[in-house]
Design a protein around this motif. Structure first.
Motif, PDB file in Angstrom:
ATOM      1  N   LEU A  13      67.798  21.386  76.280  1.00 41.45           N
ATOM      2  CA  LEU A  13      69.171  21.354  76.163  1.00 41.45           C
ATOM      3  C   LEU A  13      70.039  22.434  76.296  1.00 41.45           C
ATOM      4  N   ASP A  14      69.434  23.772  76.471  1.00 37.86           N
ATOM      5  CA  ASP A  14      70.146  24.890  76.765  1.00 37.86           C
ATOM      6  C   ASP A  14      69.839  25.232  78.086  1.00 37.86           C
ATOM      7  N   SER A  15      70.821  25.313  79.063  1.00 30.89           N
ATOM      8  CA  SER A  15      70.664  25.879  80.311  1.00 30.89           C
ATOM      9  C   SER A  15      70.526  27.473  80.292  1.00 30.89           C
ATOM     10  N   GLN A  16      71.321  27.863  79.297  1.00 34.89           N
ATOM     11  CA  GLN A  16      71.146  29.435  79.326  1.00 34.89           C
ATOM     12  C   GLN A  16      71.316  29.857  77.739  1.00 34.89           C
ATOM     13  N   VAL A  17      70.504  30.958  77.395  1.00 34.33           N
ATOM     14  CA  VAL A  17      70.775  31.433  76.013  1.00 34.33           C
ATOM     15  C   VAL A  17      70.893  33.078  76.095  1.00 34.33           C
ATOM     16  N   PRO A  18      71.992  33.518  75.824  1.00 31.69           N
ATOM     17  CA  PRO A  18      72.313  34.884  75.653  1.00 31.69           C
ATOM     18  C   PRO A  18      71.850  35.371  74.338  1.00 31.69           C
ATOM     19  N   VAL A  19      71.359  36.564  74.277  1.00 28.45           N
ATOM     20  CA  VAL A  19      70.737  37.030  73.027  1.00 28.45           C
ATOM     21  C   VAL A  19      70.736  38.658  73.148  1.00 28.45           C
ATOM     22  N   PHE A  20      71.354  39.317  72.072  1.00 22.28           N
ATOM     23  CA  PHE A  20      71.183  40.881  72.179  1.00 22.28           C
ATOM     24  C   PHE A  20      69.529  41.182  72.143  1.00 22.28           C
ATOM     25  N   GLU A  21      69.407  42.150  72.731  1.00 16.49           N
ATOM     26  CA  GLU A  21      68.079  43.031  72.889  1.00 16.49           C
ATOM     27  C   GLU A  21      67.898  43.390  71.340  1.00 16.49           C
ATOM     28  N   GLU A  22      66.527  43.214  70.941  1.00 17.04           N
ATOM     29  CA  GLU A  22      65.845  43.078  69.763  1.00 17.04           C
ATOM     30  C   GLU A  22      66.286  42.077  68.765  1.00 17.04           C
ATOM     31  N   ALA A  23      66.880  41.257  69.052  1.00 24.77           N
ATOM     32  CA  ALA A  23      67.393  40.052  68.087  1.00 24.77           C
ATOM     33  C   ALA A  23      66.363  39.025  68.449  1.00 24.77           C
ATOM     34  N   PRO A  24      66.103  38.024  67.513  1.00 22.21           N
ATOM     35  CA  PRO A  24      65.019  36.932  67.673  1.00 22.21           C
ATOM     36  C   PRO A  24      65.798  35.517  68.680  1.00 22.21           C
ATOM     37  N   PRO A  58      60.386  36.822  67.774  1.00 23.81           N
ATOM     38  CA  PRO A  58      61.026  37.588  66.713  1.00 23.81           C
ATOM     39  C   PRO A  58      62.102  38.717  67.283  1.00 23.81           C
ATOM     40  N   SER A  59      61.681  39.273  68.460  1.00 29.57           N
ATOM     41  CA  SER A  59      62.446  40.522  68.775  1.00 29.57           C
ATOM     42  C   SER A  59      62.472  40.448  70.425  1.00 29.57           C
ATOM     43  N   VAL A  60      63.523  40.252  71.138  1.00 33.99           N
ATOM     44  CA  VAL A  60      63.507  40.341  72.476  1.00 33.99           C
ATOM     45  C   VAL A  60      63.797  41.651  72.863  1.00 33.99           C
ATOM     46  N   HIS A  61      63.190  41.786  74.389  1.00 34.29           N
ATOM     47  CA  HIS A  61      63.216  42.965  75.091  1.00 34.29           C
ATOM     48  C   HIS A  61      63.850  42.661  76.254  1.00 34.29           C
ATOM     49  N   ILE A  62      64.522  43.562  76.893  1.00 33.29           N
ATOM     50  CA  ILE A  62      65.228  43.365  78.375  1.00 33.29           C
ATOM     51  C   ILE A  62      64.205  42.892  79.209  1.00 33.29           C
ATOM     52  N   SER A  63      63.044  43.214  79.224  1.00 31.24           N
ATOM     53  CA  SER A  63      61.932  42.707  80.022  1.00 31.24           C
ATOM     54  C   SER A  63      61.590  41.220  79.996  1.00 31.24           C
ATOM     55  N   ASP A  64      62.123  40.800  78.911  1.00 32.65           N
ATOM     56  CA  ASP A  64      62.002  39.090  78.699  1.00 32.65           C
ATOM     57  C   ASP A  64      62.975  38.316  79.421  1.00 32.65           C
ATOM     58  N   THR A  65      63.773  39.061  80.168  1.00 35.03           N
ATOM     59  CA  THR A  65      64.898  38.313  81.031  1.00 35.03           C
ATOM     60  C   THR A  65      64.039  37.368  82.181  1.00 35.03           C
ATOM     61  N   ALA A  66      64.311  36.259  82.207  1.00 32.26           N
ATOM     62  CA  ALA A  66      63.570  35.284  83.045  1.00 32.26           C
ATOM     63  C   ALA A  66      64.037  34.027  82.678  1.00 32.26           C
ATOM     64  N   GLU A  67      63.701  32.889  83.220  1.00 27.64           N
ATOM     65  CA  GLU A  67      63.973  31.592  83.286  1.00 27.64           C
ATOM     66  C   GLU A  67      62.568  30.837  82.477  1.00 27.64           C
ATOM     67  N   TYR A  68      62.691  30.182  81.643  1.00 28.20           N
ATOM     68  CA  TYR A  68      61.600  29.415  80.920  1.00 28.20           C
ATOM     69  C   TYR A  68      61.242  28.010  81.191  1.00 28.20           C
ATOM     70  N   PHE A  69      60.207  27.589  81.514  1.00 28.10           N
ATOM     71  CA  PHE A  69      60.284  26.132  81.567  1.00 28.10           C
ATOM     72  C   PHE A  69      59.321  25.754  80.749  1.00 28.10           C
ATOM     73  N   CYS A  70      59.599  24.417  80.337  1.00 24.82           N
ATOM     74  CA  CYS A  70      58.792  23.419  79.309  1.00 24.82           C
ATOM     75  C   CYS A  70      58.193  22.493  79.993  1.00 24.82           C
ATOM     76  N   ALA A  71      56.917  22.137  79.828  1.00 26.35           N
ATOM     77  CA  ALA A  71      56.322  20.917  80.503  1.00 26.35           C
ATOM     78  C   ALA A  71      55.374  20.257  79.844  1.00 26.35           C
ATOM     79  N   VAL A  72      55.308  18.972  79.907  1.00 28.95           N
ATOM     80  CA  VAL A  72      54.276  18.042  79.481  1.00 28.95           C
ATOM     81  C   VAL A  72      53.295  17.580  80.359  1.00 28.95           C
ATOM     82  N   GLY A  73      52.177  17.556  79.895  1.00 29.59           N
ATOM     83  CA  GLY A  73      51.066  17.298  81.057  1.00 29.59           C
ATOM     84  C   GLY A  73      50.792  15.680  80.773  1.00 29.59           C
ATOM     85  N   TYR A  74      50.801  14.834  81.813  1.00 28.98           N
ATOM     86  CA  TYR A  74      50.795  13.521  81.906  1.00 28.98           C
ATOM     87  C   TYR A  74      49.893  13.184  83.085  1.00 28.98           C
TER      88      TYR A  74
END
Lengths: 112, 111
Positions: free
Chosen positions: B7-18, B79-95
């Motif tokens: 549902l979320d195309s972008q999620v902004p979060v502060f460093e070290e936040a969950p 639980p705690s993000v780092h600047i290096s986690d900046t990326a795009e994340y894809f969820c997938a289901v196998g079929y």
């Protein structure tokens, strides 16, 4: 163990030309998948090859075609290039009986 | 037909936040669920997978996801993000030995 490799890294073509993209799967993997990732459009499934046969294709016109060679490497051909074909083309491979796919770094195709 | 919703195309979060990246799927058969990460100008990397067994799966870099059959969800958390986690994340289901993909969520880390 070497991962999935793709060549070339970048490819620049003009409208109407043909492009050929290559993929080598992880050793022992027999399935190869091709995806198109255009800006803002996520991952679009193109083709799936397994044991040399095309198993499925996505909703793309016939000018997108490919093949898989006896060594399981694969080639994607795009004929009559259009501007909207500009995208990152990703190849992935999968081992027999496994569910996860492993991706190569992609080929960036730019059509001018 | 199988489908995956992020549902979320972008999620902004502060460093070290969950952070939680949401993924819901629809499937009438046994599910195999995956999260992949794509760093800028790279291909996709498998982050974690659920095939069977324990519903909580973890990655080596601190991410975890929980398969919830009743809610048809497979949310990704850290639980705690780092600047290096900046990326795009894809969820997938196998079929049928293919993957059905979500649209992706860009994780934006604010310093």
């Amino acid at each position: 163990e070497a991962g999935v490799t793709q060549s070339p890294t970048h490819l620049i073509k003009t409208r109407g030309q043909q492009a050929t993209l290559r993929c080598s799967p992880i050793s022992g993997h027999t399935s190869v998948y091709w995806y198109q990732q255009a800006l803002g459009l996520g991952l679009q499934f193109l083709l799936w090859y397994d044991e040399g046969e095309e198993r499925n294709r996505g909703n793309f016109p016939p000018r997108f075609s490919g093949r898989q060679f006896p060594n399981y490497s694969s080639e994607l051909n795009v004929n009559a290039l259009e501007l909207e074909d500009s995208a990152l083309y990703l190849c992935a491979s999968r081992g027999t009986g496994y569910r996860e796919q492993f991706f190569g770094p992609g080929t960036r195709l730019t059509v001018l | 037909a199988q489908s995956v919703t992020q549902l979320d195309s972008q999620v902004p979060v502060f460093e070290e936040a969950p952070v939680e990246l949401r993924c819901n799927y629809s499937s009438s058969v046994s599910v195999y669920l995956f999260w992949y990460v794509q760093y800028p100008n790279q291909g996709l990397q498998l982050l974690l997978k659920y095939l069977s067994g324990s519903t909580l799966v973890e990655s080596i870099n601190g991410f975890e996801a929980e398969f919830n059959k009743s809610q048809t969800s497979f949310h990704l958390r850290k639980p705690s993000v780092h600047i290096s986690d900046t990326a795009e994340y894809f969820c997938a289901v196998g079929y049928n030995y293919q993957l059905i993909w979500g649209a992706g969520t860009k994780l934006i880390i604010k310093p």
